[in-house]
Design a protein around this motif. Structure first.
Motif, PDB file in Angstrom:
ATOM      1  N   GLY A   1       0.846  -1.202   0.000  1.00 41.25           N
ATOM      2  CA  GLY A   1       0.000   0.000   0.000  1.00 41.25           C
ATOM      3  C   GLY A   1       0.875   1.242   0.000  1.00 41.25           C
ATOM      4  N   ARG A   2       0.465   2.239   0.779  1.00 33.47           N
ATOM      5  CA  ARG A   2       1.277   3.459   0.843  1.00 33.47           C
ATOM      6  C   ARG A   2       2.627   3.168   1.498  1.00 33.47           C
ATOM      7  N   ALA A   3       3.648   3.942   1.116  1.00 33.46           N
ATOM      8  CA  ALA A   3       4.974   3.764   1.711  1.00 33.46           C
ATOM      9  C   ALA A   3       5.426   5.086   2.304  1.00 33.46           C
ATOM     10  N   VAL A   4       5.843   5.023   3.572  1.00 31.78           N
ATOM     11  CA  VAL A   4       6.291   6.233   4.254  1.00 31.78           C
ATOM     12  C   VAL A   4       7.635   5.966   4.919  1.00 31.78           C
ATOM     13  N   LEU A   5       8.583   6.854   4.675  1.00 28.51           N
ATOM     14  CA  LEU A   5       9.893   6.747   5.325  1.00 28.51           C
ATOM     15  C   LEU A   5      10.116   7.999   6.161  1.00 28.51           C
ATOM     16  N   LEU A   6      10.298   7.788   7.467  1.00 28.14           N
ATOM     17  CA  LEU A   6      10.571   8.910   8.357  1.00 28.14           C
ATOM     18  C   LEU A   6      12.002   8.786   8.849  1.00 28.14           C
ATOM     19  N   VAL A   7      12.772   9.837   8.665  1.00 26.95           N
ATOM     20  CA  VAL A   7      14.188   9.776   9.005  1.00 26.95           C
ATOM     21  C   VAL A   7      14.526  10.869  10.008  1.00 26.95           C
ATOM     22  N   GLY A   8      15.249  10.489  11.052  1.00 24.58           N
ATOM     23  CA  GLY A   8      15.718  11.476  12.022  1.00 24.58           C
ATOM     24  C   GLY A   8      17.230  11.469  12.085  1.00 24.58           C
ATOM     25  N   ALA A   9      17.834  12.633  12.238  1.00 26.30           N
ATOM     26  CA  ALA A   9      19.283  12.721  12.414  1.00 26.30           C
ATOM     27  C   ALA A   9      19.561  13.797  13.448  1.00 26.30           C
ATOM     28  N   ARG A  10      20.770  13.740  14.021  1.00 30.60           N
ATOM     29  CA  ARG A  10      21.096  14.733  15.038  1.00 30.60           C
ATOM     30  C   ARG A  10      21.150  16.137  14.427  1.00 30.60           C
ATOM     31  N   THR A  11      21.896  16.235  13.315  1.00 31.08           N
ATOM     32  CA  THR A  11      22.040  17.522  12.632  1.00 31.08           C
ATOM     33  C   THR A  11      21.926  17.272  11.133  1.00 31.08           C
ATOM     34  N   PRO A  12      21.710  18.276  10.341  1.00 32.53           N
ATOM     35  CA  PRO A  12      21.667  18.079   8.881  1.00 32.53           C
ATOM     36  C   PRO A  12      22.953  17.445   8.367  1.00 32.53           C
TER      37      PRO A  12
ATOM     38  N   ASP B   1      17.478  16.941  15.046  1.00 33.54           N
ATOM     39  CA  ASP B   1      17.336  17.387  16.432  1.00 33.54           C
ATOM     40  C   ASP B   1      17.696  18.863  16.550  1.00 33.54           C
ATOM     41  N   SER B   2      18.788  19.264  15.889  1.00 34.33           N
ATOM     42  CA  SER B   2      19.154  20.679  15.914  1.00 34.33           C
ATOM     43  C   SER B   2      19.573  21.101  14.510  1.00 34.33           C
ATOM     44  N   ALA B   3      18.993  22.191  14.058  1.00 35.52           N
ATOM     45  CA  ALA B   3      19.165  22.612  12.673  1.00 35.52           C
ATOM     46  C   ALA B   3      20.371  23.530  12.509  1.00 35.52           C
ATOM     47  N   THR B   4      20.830  23.659  11.283  1.00 40.34           N
ATOM     48  CA  THR B   4      21.809  24.675  10.915  1.00 40.34           C
ATOM     49  C   THR B   4      21.025  25.748  10.163  1.00 40.34           C
ATOM     50  N   PRO B   5      21.598  26.959   9.980  1.00 40.31           N
ATOM     51  CA  PRO B   5      20.850  28.047   9.342  1.00 40.31           C
ATOM     52  C   PRO B   5      20.286  27.669   7.972  1.00 40.31           C
ATOM     53  N   SER B   6      20.991  26.808   7.231  1.00 45.71           N
ATOM     54  CA  SER B   6      20.527  26.501   5.876  1.00 45.71           C
ATOM     55  C   SER B   6      19.452  25.413   5.830  1.00 45.71           C
ATOM     56  N   TRP B   7      19.146  24.809   6.972  1.00 44.81           N
ATOM     57  CA  TRP B   7      18.195  23.697   7.010  1.00 44.81           C
ATOM     58  C   TRP B   7      16.759  24.191   6.845  1.00 44.81           C
ATOM     59  N   ARG B   8      16.044  23.614   5.882  1.00 47.38           N
ATOM     60  CA  ARG B   8      14.672  24.067   5.657  1.00 47.38           C
ATOM     61  C   ARG B   8      13.639  23.022   6.079  1.00 47.38           C
ATOM     62  N   GLY B   9      14.139  21.876   6.542  1.00 48.45           N
ATOM     63  CA  GLY B   9      13.212  20.792   6.882  1.00 48.45           C
ATOM     64  C   GLY B   9      12.700  20.903   8.314  1.00 48.45           C
ATOM     65  N   ASP B  10      12.189  19.785   8.788  1.00 47.23           N
ATOM     66  CA  ASP B  10      11.640  19.726  10.135  1.00 47.23           C
ATOM     67  C   ASP B  10      12.736  19.735  11.192  1.00 47.23           C
ATOM     68  N   VAL B  11      12.372  20.220  12.374  1.00 41.90           N
ATOM     69  CA  VAL B  11      13.263  20.147  13.526  1.00 41.90           C
ATOM     70  C   VAL B  11      12.475  19.481  14.650  1.00 41.90           C
ATOM     71  N   GLY B  12      13.117  18.525  15.318  1.00 38.11           N
ATOM     72  CA  GLY B  12      12.429  17.837  16.416  1.00 38.11           C
ATOM     73  C   GLY B  12      12.619  16.338  16.288  1.00 38.11           C
ATOM     74  N   VAL B  13      12.120  15.622  17.283  1.00 41.03           N
ATOM     75  CA  VAL B  13      12.329  14.174  17.288  1.00 41.03           C
ATOM     76  C   VAL B  13      11.439  13.501  16.244  1.00 41.03           C
ATOM     77  N   VAL B  14      11.882  12.322  15.803  1.00 41.66           N
ATOM     78  CA  VAL B  14      11.235  11.642  14.689  1.00 41.66           C
ATOM     79  C   VAL B  14       9.807  11.199  15.039  1.00 41.66           C
ATOM     80  N   THR B  15       9.544  11.037  16.337  1.00 36.34           N
ATOM     81  CA  THR B  15       8.205  10.610  16.752  1.00 36.34           C
ATOM     82  C   THR B  15       7.143  11.639  16.345  1.00 36.34           C
ATOM     83  N   ARG B  16       7.568  12.907  16.259  1.00 39.42           N
ATOM     84  CA  ARG B  16       6.616  13.952  15.853  1.00 39.42           C
ATOM     85  C   ARG B  16       6.102  13.704  14.435  1.00 39.42           C
ATOM     86  N   LEU B  17       7.001  13.124  13.602  1.00 41.45           N
ATOM     87  CA  LEU B  17       6.602  12.846  12.221  1.00 41.45           C
ATOM     88  C   LEU B  17       5.597  11.698  12.161  1.00 41.45           C
ATOM     89  N   VAL B  18       5.704  10.794  13.148  1.00 42.50           N
ATOM     90  CA  VAL B  18       4.798   9.642  13.174  1.00 42.50           C
ATOM     91  C   VAL B  18       3.358  10.117  13.277  1.00 42.50           C
TER      92      VAL B  18
END
Ligand code: FAD
Ligand code: SF4
Ligand code: SF4
Ligand code: FES
Lengths: 384, 268
Positions: free
Chosen positions: B131-142, B167-184
């Motif tokens: 069916g649908r496929a979802v990949l959620l990825v978390g990393a410490r920094t970009p 978990d913590s972004a750099t100035p150029s990061w445009r994606g999500d910030v926070g733990v991967v569970t939030r994406l769930v």
């Protein structure tokens, strides 16, 4: 009749007859290994004749205590489980796993042939015999058979010996593993001693045992001999120094957060002695090494202990960094999770871990305390 | 317990401390691995380390290795033409058959992306089976994000939803910030009809498993890949135990309900 498989040949031998058994085994080209006195303890090693066995010695064992004591008799098997277990003869402290050579970047790996001398275990006690069957489940696993263990185990000739004098740390009767060997032997001996009598009731448990026994000068066992053996068994079973009831309450229900774990952790030195002397503890580590020029390498397997902090090392820290968690791992593995893994208890009640613990920690006492719900476990800090 | 020799045929530096090696058998090859299994990789004279399969292509093993100690440092220092010993494959794999016809939710943290990479490969290979496929990825920094190019490619596809958070972004990061569970919480899945595969640091996996189950995914449909110290990988050394489980053979992939009570006890 307890401990006697009366289907097999049952004979009565003199001390000379017993010596003949040793001689025949040696004539078969076997190294005969049995209990001997050395450095103030009864240990095991190769011997030539029954005169080298611990005649007239018994062991005074208790928590953290071991002394050789004369029996004042000429009994050959007047002691219980000796200081060392037999596992080292099947599962040596160090085993070479591979040897490798690197030449111009090309690596060649050689698995050495298992070194498996023909041996006989002479005088192995019931608890230790059951322990071999437990190790079999680990190392003879159909999906992962250890070549050294398999080669050594397949041919070992077993002469078991029933215990007449269990020690103060013994609890095989409550673990249903002794004091009389029930199976897994080629021959099983019970010393009949007293009232001026010194004979050995010998039962064959295999075809080759029967064949060997048939070549020894002996007489057929009488009903009276069997009755004597039965009485000795009963007396031994009733004189165990300790007991552990593995059923009540179910050990699987032990509370992993019981305060007693903290209490025992305050006493335990995490030295790992208990795991080294235990006849069923099987954990090991692999160690690699090279020569100075980096052209030859070896990998060895060495005994390891769950009491070391590195045992559960992961990048970022050990899983079990506290002594509490390591003692708990050891005890719960022995008595609970072993059942899940191997359908059998990991403890045979030999008592060695009690005797050789430098601070005398006694697993039977720990279990009693741990089985008492924590609210009522008011005896904090006092080992019972 | 005897390794077979493999030759490094390609090496890619993913991150300052992480490389991906492609290994081809010198002689005899190991049995074909299942996705989710691992190999014991041997650095001559140094030691072995359990390393998950990050891919299997044309008989070549692909392994992504992060340098954390003696063995992984030595393995990661290999260059094309070097030889590495391989024992395996070992352990339980990701059981994709149970996900047939269902939505697939993959949650990866840090290096945990390597062991789940073959799941993504399989999804694309047999896309209509799922069916649908979802990949959620978390990393410490970009900067710590693994397989960045591949993630970019996957993100461009319409048949998989890829979300990345740090978990913590750099100035150029445009994606999500926070733990991967939030994406769930906002993953586009039909929870009851979803199978989830989770790999990452243990704490992250516990939180992820809880939030996936909170979303309504049946607990028995949540698979974790656990890490423990391993010396033998065949159930003989005892190092990998977690309660009754030998993680080398009863794992590394385990259903969440089986390990949940074990992971709840500190230092079990
Ligand atoms: C199933 C599984 C899959 C893994 N997959 C990957 C992967 O794909 N990529 C990756 O980079 N890492 C992976 N790891 C982690 C990797 O195995 C460890 O980082 C590695 O073993 C560390 O060894 P070291 O000597 O380099 O490090 P150190 O931390 O210095 O190790 C010191 C000592 O601890 C021991 N040690 C540390 N961690 C482990 C371990 N997990 N098992 C056995 N011994 C250990 C080693 O014997 C070593 O001698 C995986 C681990 C497991 C259990
Ligand atoms: S746990 Fe102790 S009593 Fe039980 S078999 Fe091992 S050494 Fe003997
Ligand atoms: S229980 Fe005793 S023998 Fe075992 S590790 Fe602790 S101090 Fe050593
Ligand atoms: S790694 Fe040795 S028992 Fe699992």
């Amino acid at each position: 009749m307890e401990g006697l498989n009366t289907v097999g040949l049952v004979e009565v031998l003199t001390l000379d007859g017993l010596d003949d058994v040793v001689r025949v085994l040696r004539d078969q080209g076997r190294k005969v290994i049995g209990p001997i006195v050395r450095d103030g303890v009864i240990t095991h090693d190769e011997f030539d004749s029954v005169s080298e066995l611990p005649h007239g010695w018994t062991e005074d064992q208790d928590g953290g205590r071991y002394r050789l004591v004369p029996t004042g008799t000429d009994e050959v098997f007047g002691f219980s489980s000796p200081s060392t277990s037999w596992k080292r003869y099947l599962y040596p402290e160090r085993t070479l796993l591979i040897r490798a050579r690197r030449d111009n970047g090309t690596v060649e790996v050689v698995q050495p042939q298992p070194d498996a001398p023909a041996v006989a275990f002479f005088g192995i006690r019931s608890c230790d015999l059951v322990a071999l069957g437990i190790l079999d489940r680990v190392f003879l696993d159909r999906e992962a058979t250890d070549p050294t263990y398999a080669a050594r185990r397949s041919d070992v000739f077993i002469v078991a010996a029933a215990c007449n004098r269990p020690g103060k740390t013994c609890f095989c009767a409550s673990m249903d593993t002794g004091p009389t060997p029930r199976s897994g032997f080629d021959l099983s001996v019970r010393e009949l001693h007293g009232d001026g009598r010194h004979e050995f009731l010998v039962e064959a448990g295999s075809e080759r045992g029967t064949e060997l026994l048939a070549t020894i000068a002996s007489r057929r066992a009488t009903t009276a001999d069997l009755d004597t053996a039965q009485a000795l068994h009963g007396r031994a079973a009733a004189s165990m120094g300790r007991r552990m009831d593995p059923q009540d309450p179910p050990l699987a229900a032990l509370d992993p957060d019981h305060p007693r774990w903290d209490d025992v952790a305050n006493r335990c030195l995490a030295c790992g002695n208990c795991t080294m002397v235990c006849p069923t503890c099987f954990c090991n580590a692999t160690e690699d090494s090279t020569n100075l020029t980096g052209t030859e390498a070896e990998r060895w397997r060495v005994w390891d202990s769950c009491f070391s902090i590195d045992f559960s090392h992961l990048h970022g820290g050990s899983v079990r960094s506290t002594v509490k968690s390591r003692y708990r791992q050891w005890l719960l593995h022995k008595l609970v999770t072993w059942h899940d893994q191997f359908d059998v208890s990991g403890c045979v009640g030999c008592g060695r871990c009690i005797t050789w613990c430098p601070v005398g920690i006694d697993l039977t006492a720990e279990i009693t305390a741990l089985a008492t719900p924590q609210q009522s476990a008011g005896r904090k800090g006092v080992p019972s | 317990m005897t390794p077979r020799m493999y030759e490094v045929v390609a090496r890619r530096d993913d991150l300052p401390d992480t490389v991906t090696l492609t290994l081809a058998p010198v002689d005899e090859q190991c049995p074909t691995p299942a996705i989710g299994q691992f190999n014991m990789l041997w650095a001559f004279g140094i030691g072995e380390a359990p390393i998950s399969l990050a891919g299997f292509e044309n008989g070549h093993l692909i392994h992504t290795i992060r340098r954390v100690g003696a063995v992984t440092n030595s393995l990661a220092a290999s260059t094309t033409g070097d030889q590495i010993g391989v024992r395996g494959p070992y352990g339980t794999g990701w059981d994709l058959t149970r996900a047939a016809g269902r939505d697939v939710l993959v949650v990866a943290g840090g290096l945990g992306l390597a062991p789940v990479r073959p799941i993504i490969t399989e999804l694309f290979a047999n896309r209509s089976s799922y069916g649908r496929a979802v990949l959620l990825v978390g990393a410490r920094t970009p900067d710590a994000l693994l397989y960045r190019d591949e993630l970019e490619q996957w993100r461009g596809r319409l048949d998989i939803e890829v979300e990345v958070t740090v978990d913590s972004a750099t100035p150029s990061w445009r994606g999500d910030v926070g733990v991967v569970t939030r994406l769930v919480e906002r993953a586009p899945i039909d929870p009851e009809n979803t199978t989830a595969f989770v790999c990452g640091p243990e704490v992250m996996m516990r939180f992820a498993a809880v939030s996936v189950v909170d979303r309504g995914v049946p607990a028995a449909e949540v698979m974790l890949s656990l890490e423990r110290n391993m010396h033998c990988a065949i159930g003989h050394c005892g190092h990998c135990q977690l309660g009754p489980e030998f993680i080398c053979k009863d794992g590394p992939v385990v259903p969440w309900p089986r390990v949940k009570p074990l992971l709840r006890v500190a230092e079990r």
